[in-house]
Structures are given as structure tokens and as C-alpha cells.
Design an enzyme around this catalytic site. Sequence first.
Site, PDB file in Angstrom:
ATOM      1  N   TYR A  32       0.869  -1.185   0.000  1.00  0.00           N
ATOM      2  CA  TYR A  32       0.000   0.000   0.000  1.00  0.00           C
ATOM      3  C   TYR A  32       0.899   1.226   0.000  1.00  0.00           C
ATOM      4  CZ  TYR A  32      -4.621   1.897  -0.053  1.00  0.00           C
ATOM      5  OH  TYR A  32      -5.783   2.517  -0.473  1.00  0.00           O
ATOM      6  N   HIS A  37       7.644   5.139   1.258  1.00  0.00           N
ATOM      7  CA  HIS A  37       8.295   3.975   0.642  1.00  0.00           C
ATOM      8  C   HIS A  37       9.095   4.399  -0.598  1.00  0.00           C
ATOM      9  CE1 HIS A  37       4.493   2.150   2.447  1.00  0.00           C
ATOM     10  NE2 HIS A  37       5.428   1.467   3.052  1.00  0.00           N
ATOM     11  N   ARG A 187      -1.654   3.391   6.935  1.00  0.00           N
ATOM     12  CA  ARG A 187      -2.843   3.347   7.797  1.00  0.00           C
ATOM     13  C   ARG A 187      -3.623   4.665   7.799  1.00  0.00           C
ATOM     14  NH1 ARG A 187       0.839  -0.102  11.178  1.00  0.00           N
ATOM     15  NH2 ARG A 187      -0.201  -2.101  11.492  1.00  0.00           N
TER      16      ARG A 187
END
Length: 281
Positions: A32, A37, A187
Site C-alpha cells: 500500500y 516507501h 494506515r
Amino acid sequence: MKIIRSVKEMQDQAILLRSQGKTIGFVPTMGYLHDGHIALMRQARKENDIVIASIFVNPLQFGENEDFDKYPRDEARDRKIVEKEQVDILFLPDISEMYPNSMGVTMDVVSRIGVLCDRNRPGHFKGVITVLTKLFHLTQPSRAYFGLKDAQQVAVVDLLVTDLNFPIEIKMVPTVREPDGLAKSSRNVYLTEQERLESIHLYQALQLGEQKIIDGQKNPVMIVNEVKTYLKQNITGKIDYLELLSYPTLSPVNLIDEQVIIAVAVQYSQARLIDNIIVTP
Ligand code: AMP
């Protein structure tokens, strides 16, 4: 970009690449993907011949009542992102590849725990270093990239490679934030509109603490109290912890005269947010 799902194929490829003298930069993730990242992948791209990214939501690091089942997943979207970042190999094992049998040997952590996320997530870091040990053996990295957003995680991984002599350089990458300061996280999609609005106060609270240190405050209790008061006035989420510790050793501090971390975790209705700031007085 090559996609590998098999553990054996991944390890064979990595060993072959290293035998050809190539350096490998490895970016382990749970998918996700977001700009945090991507920052790790870009740094890995600059510093290595080959970049391997992995996406694996590791059941070992989730507690019984945690969000393993509803952790956000979107393989098609992630593949596009990874490809755009010129990653050479995307390693996408499923659970039966990584854990074909229940594990007879696991890893344990004894330092840099007992504080922060380990307080309410017992066994979490054990799960993290167990999967990373497997992933390091499978991807044979010269360098592995971790975000400082998960500051306790990278401190524990740093111990793993030092204490067990993994020939891997651990690279710590600064936290990537939304324009309003919220640390990017997979999240964040689970925040309600109201929670998203007030979540900017986590970083603002940490910056308040940082400013106190810059202004010369050396008493950690005073700082923690002020930051906590600010948080309580500005957020409705439950403060899971707010701690000031030495970094990366994560020991209690009586007087701030070394590098410290101020770290916070807040539990919202569907998402637990963590953030931190590292300050050198
Ligand atoms: P995760 O997919 O959440 O397990 O994260 C994979 C890696 O990305 C870990 O090393 C994280 O610390 C890093 N990471 C996650 N969020 C951020 C962020 N906002 N900035 C920098 N690195 C991050």
C-alpha cells in the site's frame, strides 16, 4: 521489472547477482505504497546496481487484536509504483512461501524494547526481526533501507545486523510527510475526516518539544508534560505513549545532553498513528 513470488527463485537470483559483483539495495515493505516507501526506493536506486523491493504483510508481527486482516492491500497499484521507481525486482511472496511450516526457530530481541511500541505490541519486534532475517537471507542485500518514521524498528534492526554480523549496511531515511506535517502511512486511509484534520497536531506537538530543547530545556519531564498537555488540548485520539528517550539506544534520560527521540503513538477509531522527532541538543 521482474516479479518473483518464489522464495527459492528469489534467493538464487540474489546469489547470482552478488556473484557477478553487483551491489543490491533492499527495501522491505508491507505494501500500500506511498511517498515514504518511494523515498527509500529512490535512495536505494541511487546507491546500488540492483534494487529489490519486497511487499509482504507479515503475520508474525501483528498481535491477535491488531489489524492484520484489514491492513490495506492493493497489489496492482503497488506494482505500478514500484515499476515507475525503476526497481529491478519486486519480491511478492505469499504466506505459504514464507512460512510453509510453523516456525521451529525464531529470533528474539532483548535491547531497545520494553519502551514505545513494544509496551503495547508485545512480540511485534520479534516478528519483525524474524521476517527480516529471512528476507535478508533471500535477497542478499549490500544495503537495506528503513524509514525513521519507525524509529524503534530501525534501532532494533541496527542491533540485529550488528549483533549477528549480517554483512549489510542499514540506511535510515528521514520521515516523509504530508504538506500539513502528518507522517505518511499506509494506515492514514483509516482516519475519519475529523481525525485526519486533528492528526496534524501529532507533529506539531513533537515540534513544540523540539523547540523547548533548542531553547535550552534539559529536563525531559518538563518537555513530556508540555507536549502531552498540548496533545490533550488538540486531539481526541487516545495517547498510547509519549516518551523521550536516548536515540538509538532508547534508554531513559535524566538530563538532555545527548541525541534524543520524542515519540508518540495515538490510537484513533480505526488507525493507530505513530510519529517521532530526533533532536540533537
Ligand atoms: P511499512 O510498509 O509500513 O512496513 O514500511 C516499510 C518501510 O517504509 C519501513 O522502513 C518504514 O519505516 C518506511 N516508511 C513508512 N512510512 C514512512 C514515511 N512516512 N517516511 C519514510 N519512511 C517510511
